[in-house]
Motif scaffolding. Structure first.
Motif, PDB file in Angstrom:
ATOM      1  N   HIS A 100       0.962  -1.174  -0.094  1.00  0.00           N
ATOM      2  CA  HIS A 100       0.093  -0.105   0.002  1.00  0.00           C
ATOM      3  C   HIS A 100       0.724   1.267   0.010  1.00  0.00           C
ATOM      4  CE1 HIS A 100      -3.265   2.695   0.763  1.00  0.00           C
ATOM      5  NE2 HIS A 100      -2.700   3.002   2.154  1.00  0.00           N
ATOM      6  N   MET A 101       2.042   1.207   0.736  1.00  0.00           N
ATOM      7  CA  MET A 101       2.943   2.322   0.690  1.00  0.00           C
ATOM      8  C   MET A 101       3.220   2.704  -0.655  1.00  0.00           C
ATOM      9  SD  MET A 101       5.397   2.068   4.019  1.00  0.00           S
ATOM     10  CE  MET A 101       4.862   1.649   5.738  1.00  0.00           C
ATOM     11  N   HIS A 102       3.852   1.611  -1.446  1.00  0.00           N
ATOM     12  CA  HIS A 102       4.206   1.748  -2.742  1.00  0.00           C
ATOM     13  C   HIS A 102       3.117   2.345  -3.463  1.00  0.00           C
ATOM     14  CE1 HIS A 102       6.383   0.744  -6.566  1.00  0.00           C
ATOM     15  NE2 HIS A 102       5.331   0.023  -6.791  1.00  0.00           N
ATOM     16  N   ASN A 103       2.073   1.621  -3.547  1.00  0.00           N
ATOM     17  CA  ASN A 103       0.964   1.746  -4.645  1.00  0.00           C
ATOM     18  C   ASN A 103       0.525   3.219  -4.448  1.00  0.00           C
ATOM     19  OD1 ASN A 103       1.021  -0.797  -5.108  1.00  0.00           O
ATOM     20  ND2 ASN A 103      -0.863  -1.576  -3.911  1.00  0.00           N
ATOM     21  N   VAL A 104       0.657   3.795  -3.195  1.00  0.00           N
ATOM     22  CA  VAL A 104      -0.053   5.304  -2.927  1.00  0.00           C
ATOM     23  C   VAL A 104       0.916   6.135  -3.286  1.00  0.00           C
ATOM     24  CG1 VAL A 104      -0.326   7.300  -1.181  1.00  0.00           C
ATOM     25  CG2 VAL A 104      -1.470   5.090  -0.880  1.00  0.00           C
ATOM     26  N   ARG A 105       2.488   6.021  -3.476  1.00  0.00           N
ATOM     27  CA  ARG A 105       3.621   6.505  -3.975  1.00  0.00           C
ATOM     28  C   ARG A 105       3.281   6.908  -5.400  1.00  0.00           C
ATOM     29  NH1 ARG A 105       8.765   4.294  -1.053  1.00  0.00           N
ATOM     30  NH2 ARG A 105       8.464   4.847   1.092  1.00  0.00           N
ATOM     31  N   MET A 106       2.853   5.379  -5.903  1.00  0.00           N
ATOM     32  CA  MET A 106       2.821   5.216  -7.548  1.00  0.00           C
ATOM     33  C   MET A 106       1.504   5.979  -7.809  1.00  0.00           C
ATOM     34  SD  MET A 106       5.436   3.949  -8.163  1.00  0.00           S
ATOM     35  CE  MET A 106       5.409   4.018  -9.934  1.00  0.00           C
ATOM     36  N   MET A 107       0.356   6.071  -7.180  1.00  0.00           N
ATOM     37  CA  MET A 107      -1.020   6.719  -7.339  1.00  0.00           C
ATOM     38  C   MET A 107      -0.598   8.379  -7.600  1.00  0.00           C
ATOM     39  SD  MET A 107      -4.144   7.689  -4.729  1.00  0.00           S
ATOM     40  CE  MET A 107      -3.183   8.604  -3.877  1.00  0.00           C
ATOM     41  N   TRP A 108       0.477   8.956  -6.826  1.00  0.00           N
ATOM     42  CA  TRP A 108       0.646  10.254  -6.963  1.00  0.00           C
ATOM     43  C   TRP A 108       1.617  10.360  -8.352  1.00  0.00           C
ATOM     44  CZ3 TRP A 108      -1.763  14.045  -5.053  1.00  0.00           C
ATOM     45  CH2 TRP A 108      -2.574  14.054  -3.767  1.00  0.00           C
ATOM     46  N   LEU A 109       2.594   9.723  -8.324  1.00  0.00           N
ATOM     47  CA  LEU A 109       3.802   9.951  -9.330  1.00  0.00           C
ATOM     48  C   LEU A 109       3.949   8.742 -10.403  1.00  0.00           C
ATOM     49  CD1 LEU A 109       6.591  11.232  -6.824  1.00  0.00           C
ATOM     50  CD2 LEU A 109       4.922  12.686  -8.137  1.00  0.00           C
ATOM     51  N   GLY A 110       3.278   7.899 -10.499  1.00  0.00           N
ATOM     52  CA  GLY A 110       3.314   6.946 -11.437  1.00  0.00           C
ATOM     53  C   GLY A 110       3.478   7.202 -12.916  1.00  0.00           C
ATOM     54  N   LYS A 111       2.871   8.161 -12.912  1.00  0.00           N
ATOM     55  CA  LYS A 111       2.631   8.760 -14.724  1.00  0.00           C
ATOM     56  C   LYS A 111       3.800   9.883 -14.882  1.00  0.00           C
ATOM     57  CE  LYS A 111      -2.372   8.536 -15.202  1.00  0.00           C
ATOM     58  NZ  LYS A 111      -2.698   7.690 -14.083  1.00  0.00           N
ATOM     59  N   SER A 112       4.500  10.142 -13.888  1.00  0.00           N
ATOM     60  CA  SER A 112       5.908  10.868 -14.305  1.00  0.00           C
ATOM     61  C   SER A 112       6.751  10.232 -15.095  1.00  0.00           C
ATOM     62  CB  SER A 112       6.346  11.325 -12.973  1.00  0.00           C
ATOM     63  OG  SER A 112       7.418  10.612 -12.226  1.00  0.00           O
ATOM     64  N   GLU A 113       7.500  10.819 -15.656  1.00  0.00           N
ATOM     65  CA  GLU A 113       8.722  10.257 -16.469  1.00  0.00           C
ATOM     66  C   GLU A 113       9.591   9.480 -15.633  1.00  0.00           C
ATOM     67  OE1 GLU A 113       9.924   9.711 -20.409  1.00  0.00           O
ATOM     68  OE2 GLU A 113       8.295  11.124 -19.876  1.00  0.00           O
TER      69      GLU A 113
ATOM     70  N   GLU B 161       4.522  18.396 -10.227  1.00  0.00           N
ATOM     71  CA  GLU B 161       3.574  18.015 -11.169  1.00  0.00           C
ATOM     72  C   GLU B 161       2.258  17.858 -10.602  1.00  0.00           C
ATOM     73  OE1 GLU B 161       4.791  14.751 -13.601  1.00  0.00           O
ATOM     74  OE2 GLU B 161       6.951  15.782 -13.899  1.00  0.00           O
ATOM     75  N   ILE B 162       2.180  17.586  -9.126  1.00  0.00           N
ATOM     76  CA  ILE B 162       0.861  17.624  -8.591  1.00  0.00           C
ATOM     77  C   ILE B 162       0.567  19.117  -7.716  1.00  0.00           C
ATOM     78  CG2 ILE B 162       0.992  14.982  -8.231  1.00  0.00           C
ATOM     79  CD1 ILE B 162       2.143  15.353  -5.613  1.00  0.00           C
ATOM     80  N   GLU B 163      -0.430  19.064  -7.298  1.00  0.00           N
ATOM     81  CA  GLU B 163      -0.865  20.313  -6.656  1.00  0.00           C
ATOM     82  C   GLU B 163      -0.590  20.431  -5.201  1.00  0.00           C
ATOM     83  OE1 GLU B 163      -5.142  21.828  -7.389  1.00  0.00           O
ATOM     84  OE2 GLU B 163      -4.878  20.931  -9.383  1.00  0.00           O
ATOM     85  N   MET B 164       0.624  20.034  -4.953  1.00  0.00           N
ATOM     86  CA  MET B 164       1.542  20.227  -3.520  1.00  0.00           C
ATOM     87  C   MET B 164       2.748  20.815  -3.695  1.00  0.00           C
ATOM     88  SD  MET B 164       0.398  16.991  -0.968  1.00  0.00           S
ATOM     89  CE  MET B 164      -0.468  15.726  -1.752  1.00  0.00           C
ATOM     90  N   THR B 165       3.269  21.322  -2.680  1.00  0.00           N
ATOM     91  CA  THR B 165       4.771  21.995  -2.804  1.00  0.00           C
ATOM     92  C   THR B 165       5.426  20.629  -2.640  1.00  0.00           C
ATOM     93  OG1 THR B 165       4.708  22.390  -0.503  1.00  0.00           O
ATOM     94  CG2 THR B 165       4.284  24.212  -2.176  1.00  0.00           C
TER      95      THR B 165
END
Length: 167
Positions: free
Chosen positions: A64-77, A122-126
């Motif tokens: 779940h830790m990994h999956n949440v990270r990928m939810m946020w940044l998985g589409k990044s280059e 690339e997401i709406e957070m600093t």
């Protein structure tokens, strides 16, 4: 004299922002170390430990830790070629969990490193807010892991249980 003061102020400002970036990255590194302290210690059989019938087992918590990270940044280059979601079967394999967490640890670190230079993601957070979100979420998940282990009769030894506070 005014030029000298301006140059000194610019150097000081640069030094503080460089130090802040290093502090953020070293904070992320320490957080990651705490996740791996637990995972590396665990026998693979304990990945199936569960707190109650409605919760994720230990392996699924790490996934779940990994999956949440990928939810946020998985589409990044930076995430090209990475496993976007660890499934339940994969979450039973300690070596796979370690490898995928290491990969997403590095993804987050690289993303933070690049984003800190422009104070934008690339997401709406600093970058600092994003890191705070991840540390908060993953610390809660670590608590769930420790509780599942304890309730399954696999309480962590003191060097691990207290080691996660070794910041």
């Amino acid at each position: 004299m005014k030029t000298v003061n301006t140059i000194a102020l610019l150097i000081l400002t640069f030094s503080l922002s460089a130090q802040t970036s290093e502090d953020v990255l070293s904070t992320w590194d320490k957080h990651v170390e705490m996740n791996h302290l637990i995972l590396n210690f665990l026998p693979e059989s304990t990945l199936l430990d569960i707190n109650d019938s409605t919760s994720r087992n230990v392996g699924e918590q790490f996934a779940h830790m990994h999956n949440v990270r990928m939810m946020w940044l998985g589409k990044s280059e930076l995430a090209k070629g990475m496993d976007q979601e660890i499934d339940a079967a994969e979450s039973r394999e300690k070596a796979y969990l370690i490898s995928q967490l290491r990969a997403s640890d590095a993804l987050i670190r690289k993303s933070l490193e690049e984003s800190l230079k422009k104070n934008q993601m690339e997401i709406e957070m600093t970058p600092i807010r994003f890191m705070g979100y991840l540390i908060s979420h993953e610390s809660h998940t670590r608590g769930q892991i420790v509780l599942a282990l304890k309730n399954s009769g696999h309480q962590l030894p003191p060097n691990i249980a207290f080691g996660i506070w070794g910041w």
